[in-house]
Design a protein around this motif. Structure first.
Motif, mmCIF file in Angstrom:
data_model
loop_
_atom_site.group_PDB
_atom_site.id
_atom_site.type_symbol
_atom_site.label_atom_id
_atom_site.label_comp_id
_atom_site.label_asym_id
_atom_site.label_seq_id
_atom_site.Cartn_x
_atom_site.Cartn_y
_atom_site.Cartn_z
ATOM 1 N N UNK A 1 -1.687 11.087 -2.629
ATOM 2 C CA UNK A 1 -1.310 10.408 -1.786
ATOM 3 C C UNK A 1 -2.220 10.805 -0.427
ATOM 4 N N UNK A 2 -3.155 11.699 -0.580
ATOM 5 C CA UNK A 2 -4.053 11.854 0.588
ATOM 6 C C UNK A 2 -5.357 11.256 0.607
ATOM 7 N N UNK A 3 -6.388 11.456 1.483
ATOM 8 C CA UNK A 3 -7.350 10.860 1.590
ATOM 9 C C UNK A 3 -8.293 11.354 1.219
ATOM 10 N N UNK A 4 -8.213 12.592 0.380
ATOM 11 C CA UNK A 4 -9.448 13.136 -0.548
ATOM 12 C C UNK A 4 -10.162 12.309 -1.384
ATOM 13 N N UNK A 5 -11.616 12.626 -1.260
ATOM 14 C CA UNK A 5 -12.362 11.502 -2.118
ATOM 15 C C UNK A 5 -12.967 12.285 -3.410
ATOM 16 N N UNK A 6 -12.380 13.517 -3.683
ATOM 17 C CA UNK A 6 -13.000 14.220 -4.830
ATOM 18 C C UNK A 6 -12.858 13.587 -6.232
ATOM 19 N N UNK A 7 -13.748 13.514 -6.989
ATOM 20 C CA UNK A 7 -13.752 12.465 -8.276
ATOM 21 C C UNK A 7 -12.322 12.994 -8.965
ATOM 22 N N UNK A 8 -12.174 14.277 -9.031
ATOM 23 C CA UNK A 8 -11.007 14.690 -9.906
ATOM 24 C C UNK A 8 -9.708 14.281 -9.328
ATOM 25 N N UNK A 9 -9.604 13.831 -8.145
ATOM 26 C CA UNK A 9 -8.589 13.320 -7.439
ATOM 27 C C UNK A 9 -8.362 11.528 -7.410
ATOM 28 N N UNK A 10 -9.614 11.131 -7.290
ATOM 29 C CA UNK A 10 -10.035 9.525 -7.055
ATOM 30 C C UNK A 10 -9.597 8.986 -8.315
ATOM 31 N N UNK A 11 -9.941 9.287 -9.487
ATOM 32 C CA UNK A 11 -9.909 8.919 -10.883
ATOM 33 C C UNK A 11 -8.382 8.752 -11.177
ATOM 34 N N UNK A 12 -7.709 9.852 -11.002
ATOM 35 C CA UNK A 12 -6.308 9.840 -11.428
ATOM 36 C C UNK A 12 -5.594 8.893 -10.537
ATOM 37 N N UNK A 13 -5.917 8.740 -9.127
ATOM 38 C CA UNK A 13 -5.540 7.950 -8.096
ATOM 39 C C UNK A 13 -5.707 6.461 -8.524
ATOM 40 N N UNK A 14 -6.727 6.136 -9.048
ATOM 41 C CA UNK A 14 -6.873 4.988 -9.427
ATOM 42 C C UNK A 14 -6.419 4.339 -10.671
ATOM 43 N N UNK A 15 -6.372 5.449 -11.603
ATOM 44 C CA UNK A 15 -5.452 4.881 -12.824
ATOM 45 C C UNK A 15 -4.076 4.600 -12.690
ATOM 46 N N UNK A 16 -3.479 5.672 -11.631
ATOM 47 C CA UNK A 16 -1.923 5.367 -11.290
ATOM 48 C C UNK A 16 -1.802 4.165 -10.489
ATOM 49 N N UNK A 17 -2.646 3.656 -9.837
ATOM 50 C CA UNK A 17 -2.487 2.266 -9.347
ATOM 51 C C UNK A 17 -2.745 1.185 -10.296
ATOM 52 N N UNK A 18 -3.572 1.208 -11.249
ATOM 53 C CA UNK A 18 -4.004 0.469 -12.287
ATOM 54 C C UNK A 18 -2.680 0.350 -13.122
ATOM 55 N N UNK A 19 -2.147 1.426 -13.598
ATOM 56 C CA UNK A 19 -0.824 1.473 -14.274
ATOM 57 C C UNK A 19 0.363 0.661 -13.678
ATOM 58 N N UNK A 20 0.412 1.097 -12.319
ATOM 59 C CA UNK A 20 1.390 0.506 -11.454
ATOM 60 C C UNK A 20 1.466 -0.989 -11.510
ATOM 61 N N UNK A 21 0.196 -1.534 -11.434
ATOM 62 C CA UNK A 21 0.070 -2.958 -11.464
ATOM 63 C C UNK A 21 0.406 -3.486 -12.721
ATOM 64 N N UNK A 22 0.113 -2.617 -13.845
ATOM 65 C CA UNK A 22 0.231 -3.245 -15.149
ATOM 66 C C UNK A 22 1.820 -3.262 -15.704
ATOM 67 N N UNK A 23 2.321 -2.133 -15.342
ATOM 68 C CA UNK A 23 3.808 -2.114 -15.879
ATOM 69 C C UNK A 23 4.878 -2.170 -14.943
ATOM 70 N N UNK A 24 4.538 -2.509 -13.816
ATOM 71 C CA UNK A 24 5.768 -2.943 -12.875
ATOM 72 C C UNK A 24 5.421 -4.338 -12.332
#
Length: 502
Positions: free
Chosen positions: A425-448
């Protein structure tokens, strides 16, 4: 000769009191109570201990202390050599329980035909008398009939063999790796130290561990094996602590050729994990085989510390994915064939098997439960599709009405990638956080059915354009990166089946 032995014994009494004073009672009791002087040739002293583990530990940690202690009694001493007692060495006096245990172990070593699990079975904290069947007992050379009947060692389920394991695309790699360990044990197994198998419940992890045990009993009957669940490991370790007999626990685990631990995700407690770490390291460094099973990969096991997760990731890590439709049907056919051996008149039509595969729980246990429910309605060995619909009505209702929520996706992504919800939920831009965040948004779009603005709000109040960028970014990466594609596909399957939260 007898006079020389008596003189060494008298000097040892003085040395051991010095060790007790300098190292403390706990250290002395753990490592030196079973040591005995054997021979002095005028320059070098030989002492003995009952196990290889004791010898290794004393050599690595207390060799200099031991030498210094003896030099006070033998001024011209050059070296102290430590050997493991055999038939030719003297028998230890039986003045306390620890020495009695050491003597029993020596007696067992002189009788190759005696079951090693029985000899260890009488140790404090490990349960019943020799020959009694108990969970977590070491097994070694015996006939399969002995094992299956429970007369000697820990019972192995004869149904859980490689022959009865139904192989499909989702579990083929795990099956092949386990088979190779069993076929090549102990030195030709392909360097899998450890072999780590993970996946959701009911996908066959325990079956494979038992299949490894069963095959090694046939091919290498002299090998020592120990199978434990994580819970049994904890209980036995705690019992050993209470009995102040941790040495017996250490020796039991570290003298085996193969250690199998199931349900590793339940291994809790700092001291327990520290002991498991030492045991794991000792076995791997000695070239022994370790096979582990858990519901998540090593890096996802938040119950373990970073050091342990790193060590476990150093072997062969293989996941078992949820069963696809074809595999579910073949599992059901195998179960029906098993039932037909008892009732040859039983007949289950193909459309019934397909209906069960589509509507019962996807794991093997769920499929078997669904099949049992259907078979219970058989009339004169005949099963109809209507019977199957009636038997599985409740299960079908649960599956069809299950709704995937954005909250479920966020939790699953957090668990899968070991990233906290706060970071997602944060504004952190580290790759280890950004990629899971983007995957979460992608799956939310695909599955809901949620809109982009609503998904953005669920992910820390982000703008809909950020969500759109994430969806397009992941969609593009999935076409170029097969590893990421498989990772996201597995996460998607687990969310759809609810495997991460069952």
């Amino acid at each position: 000769m007898e006079a020389a032995v008596i003189e060494l014994d008298s000097k040892w009494e003085i040395v051991r009191e010095g060790l007790r004073t300098n190292l403390g009672e706990d250290v002395y009791s753990s490592w030196f109570t079973r040591m005995m002087p054997e021979n002095f040739d005028g320059a070098n002293l030989t002492v003995s201990v009952p196990t290889r583990f004791l010898r290794s530990w004393i050599q690595n940690h207390y060799r200099d202390t031991l030498l210094e202690g003896w030099k006070k009694e033998i001024s011209n001493l050059s070296r102290v050599d430590i050997l493991v007692r055999t038939c030719s060495t003297r028998q230890a006096p039986t003045q306390n329980n620890n020495l009695q245990i050491a003597q029993q172990n020596e007696m067992g070593d002189k009788s190759p035909g005696q079951d090693w699990g029985q000899r260890m079975g009488g140790l404090k904290g490990f349960g019943g008398a020799p020959g009694q069947s108990m969970a977590g007992q070491v097994t070694s050379g015996r006939t399969m009939g002995d094992v299956m009947s429970g007369r000697r060692g820990h019972i192995v389920d004869p149904r859980q063999s490689f022959d009865t394991f139904v192989v499909g695309d989702s579990n083929a790699l795990a099956f092949q790796a386990a088979k190779r360990v069993a076929d090549g044990m102990p030195n030709e197994f392909g360097g899998y130290r450890p072999l780590f198998i993970y996946g959701g419940p009911g996908l066959g992890k325990t079956h494979l561990l038992n299949a490894v045990r069963q095959q090694i009993m046939f091919k290498y009957p002299e090998r020592r094996m120990l199978y434990l669940t994580a819970e049994e490991f904890i209980v036995q370790f705690v019992n050993a602590l209470k009995a102040r007999d941790t040495m017996a626990f250490k020796e039991k685990l570290r003298s085996v050729d193969l250690l199998l631990i199931d349900d590793l995700q339940f291994l809790q407690g700092d001291k327990v994990q520290e002991e498991f770490d030492h045991t794991f390291t000792s076995l791997v460094e000695a070239g022994k085989q370790v096979v582990l099973a858990a519901d998540q990969s090593p890096v996802q096991l938040s119950c373990l510390n970073d050091r342990m997760r790193s060590r476990l990731s150093g072997g062969l890590v293989i996941d078992i994915c949820p069963n696809d439709f074809d595999l579910r049907v073949r599992i059901l056919k195998a179960k029906v064939a098993e039932a037909q051996r008892v009732n040859p008149t039983l007949s289950v039509p193909a459309d019934v098997l397909q209906y069960i595969a589509e509507n019962a729980s996807r794991c093997a246990r769920g499929l078997e439960g669904g099949l049992v429910s259907v078979l219970s309605r058989a009339q004169n060995g005949i099963i109809t599709l209507e019977m199957a619909r009636s038997a599985l009505r409740n299960q079908v209702s649960v599956e069809e009405n299950r709704i995937i929520r954005v909250h479920d996706i966020i939790k699953s992504v957090s668990d899968f990638y070991q990233v906290s919800k706060a970071d997602l939920f944060s504004a952190r831009r580290h790759r280890s956080i950004v990629r899971p965040r983007q995957i979460g948004m992608y799956l939310a779009k695909m599955l809901t059915s949620r809109s982009l603005p609503e998904i953005g709000r669920r992910f820390g109040g982000r703008d809909h354009t950020t969500v759109l960028h994430a969806v397009r970014k992941i969609d593009d990466l999935l076409k170029k990166d097969p590893i990421l594609a498989e990772e996201v596909a597995r996460l998607k399957r687990e969310i759809e089946l609810g495997d991460l939260h069952r």
